[in-house]
Design an enzyme around this catalytic site. Structure first.
Site, PDB file in Angstrom:
ATOM      1  N   THR A  49       1.498  -2.771  -0.140  1.00  0.00           N
ATOM      2  CA  THR A  49       2.833  -2.317   0.254  1.00  0.00           C
ATOM      3  C   THR A  49       2.856  -1.538   1.566  1.00  0.00           C
ATOM      4  OG1 THR A  49       2.592  -0.295  -1.071  1.00  0.00           O
ATOM      5  CG2 THR A  49       3.618  -2.211  -2.128  1.00  0.00           C
ATOM      6  N   LYS A  50       1.686  -1.310   2.164  1.00  0.00           N
ATOM      7  CA  LYS A  50       1.643  -0.591   3.434  1.00  0.00           C
ATOM      8  C   LYS A  50       2.110  -1.505   4.574  1.00  0.00           C
ATOM      9  CE  LYS A  50      -0.080   3.277   1.807  1.00  0.00           C
ATOM     10  NZ  LYS A  50      -0.121   3.022   0.360  1.00  0.00           N
ATOM     11  N   ASN A  51       2.426  -0.910   5.727  1.00  0.00           N
ATOM     12  CA  ASN A  51       2.860  -1.705   6.890  1.00  0.00           C
ATOM     13  C   ASN A  51       1.865  -2.803   7.227  1.00  0.00           C
ATOM     14  OD1 ASN A  51       4.241   0.869   6.918  1.00  0.00           O
ATOM     15  ND2 ASN A  51       5.030   0.284   8.927  1.00  0.00           N
TER      16      ASN A  51
END
Length: 396
Positions: A185-187
């Site tokens: 879910t991180k960039n």
């Protein structure tokens, strides 16, 4: 209409062919551990961040733990950090035997309040661990100034802020060490767990490389020598393949970990890295739109300080009626996320530290009011209009 908080499927579709080709190349090579893509990704990531060394590890939590150990932090030491963050930040400090010392945050940026750091420094303090929360850089000039004054290490928690910049310098290249997470879910996310440690300090890099693989081999010996002020030649093995057999790995010098980035994950991250600036810019465009369209609502919108580039891993707002607003948005198909419902100093696991309600009032205030709305770069105009119109309708 149903809009998720994060849409990983849509992002994957945009790189599907390239990603599948790279992953298949790894599978057919049978080089699954410490393969070529790991080495190449480390080089590319170091260049992107602007540091000498990028050392991949198994996940973002391990990155923090290994970085702390490489900086010599352990039992009896104290590390100053924020209570308004994910548990890994504080947990990593505890994991090495040190004590997290919590400093309250700013009500508008959600980052550590630099004006309150110095009063928490004691003779046991060894480091400051700022978190670039939700993708916005902390005030690193002030943090580095304090660290220099008291001879402290600065370990940046950049888990939510890949590509963010403070005064034209990438986060992860501003302190002594930077720690990244590649959670999906991180960039910049992989298809599982992954992490990275960045530094321009040669000695720290050597110790990190040793700790991530059981304190063994050439790096283990080099790290042992560094930690014990020993000057001697290090035995090397030139004709080996780490993915199959390295005879030196059976010689151990430090108690380390088994925390490596899988080659498949590195290959996928190599596909995504060239897109990260484009994706982050789309997040900033979405944030600018929200700032404009939602200013008439009753929500308190996030504030970005000058001379920084936030990457908006999350767009976090405040509401005096959070539960009601979140429930109404859910009924209309708009997903939200509450970050963070319990600040670190009030977590049950830290009750022995002696904190009580009221000690860090800003973090406690925010824990009852903040929530995130979708901001991922793949949002369509129709989706964004739907989000804005419903929030304005609900939050008059």
């Amino acid at each position: 209409m149903n809009i998720s908080l994060v849409d990983l499927k849509t992002q994957y579709k945009s790189i599907e062919k390239e990603a599948e080709r790279k992953v298949n190349d790894v599978l057919s090579s049978a080089s699954y551990i410490m393969g070529k893509d790991v080495t190449e990704f480390e080089k590319e990531f170091a260049e992107y961040i602007g540091v000498k060394h990028a050392i991949s590890v198994g996940n973002g939590t391990d990155a923090l733990v290994v970085a702390l150990m490489a900086c010599g932090i352990g039992k009896g030491d104290e590390v100053i950090t924020t209570p308004f963050t994910f548990f890994s930040t504080a947990e990593s400090i505890s994991a090495v035997g040190a004590t997290p010392v919590f400093v309250d945050v700013e009500v508008d940026t959600y980052n550590i309040d630099v004006t309150k750091i110095e009063e928490k420094i004691t003779k046991e303090t060894k480091a400051i661990m700022p978190v670039h929360i939700f993708g916005q850089p902390a005030k690193m000039d002030e943090i580095n100034k304090i660290a220099k004054k008291y001879n402290l290490k600065v370990i940046e928690d950049v888990a939510q802020a890949v590509g963010s910049e403070y005064k034209d310098k990438k986060c992860g290249a501003i302190g002594d060490v930077g720690c990244f997470s590649f959670f999906p879910t991180k960039n910049l996310g992989c298809a599982g767990d992954g992490g990275m440690i960045t530094t321009s300090n040669d000695d720290i890099a050597t110790i990190v490389r040793a700790l991530r693989t059981h304190g063994s081999g050439e790096n283990g010996q080099r790290a042992y020598n560094l930690l014990n002020n020993i000057s001697e030649d290090v035995k090397t093995s030139e004709d080996h393949d780490d993915t199959v057999y390295n005879p030196l790995k059976y010689y151990n010098y430090l108690i380390g970990f088994n925390t490596r980035l899988d080659t498949v994950q590195a290959a996928l991250l190599r596909v995504k890295l060239p897109y990260i600036d484009e994706w982050n810019e789309k997040r900033r465009v979405n944030a600018k739109m929200y700032n404009e369209k939602l200013k008439s609502s009753s929500l308190t919108l996030p504030v970005v300080i000058g001379e920084v580039k936030s990457v908006y891993n999350m767009y976090v707002v405040q509401s005096e009626n959070r539960e009601e607003v979140v429930n109404q948005l859910k009924e209309r198909g708009i997903s939200t996320g509450i970050y963070y419902p319990v600040p670190m100093h009030l977590q049950k696991v830290y009750k022995d530290l002696g904190y009580k309600e009221g000690d860090l009032p800003v973090s406690e205030y925010l824990s009852h009011r903040t929530f995130a709305i979708p901001i991922y770069p793949e949002l369509t105009q129709e989706q964004k209009d739907y989000i804005v119109n419903n929030i304005v309708s609900i939050c008059r």
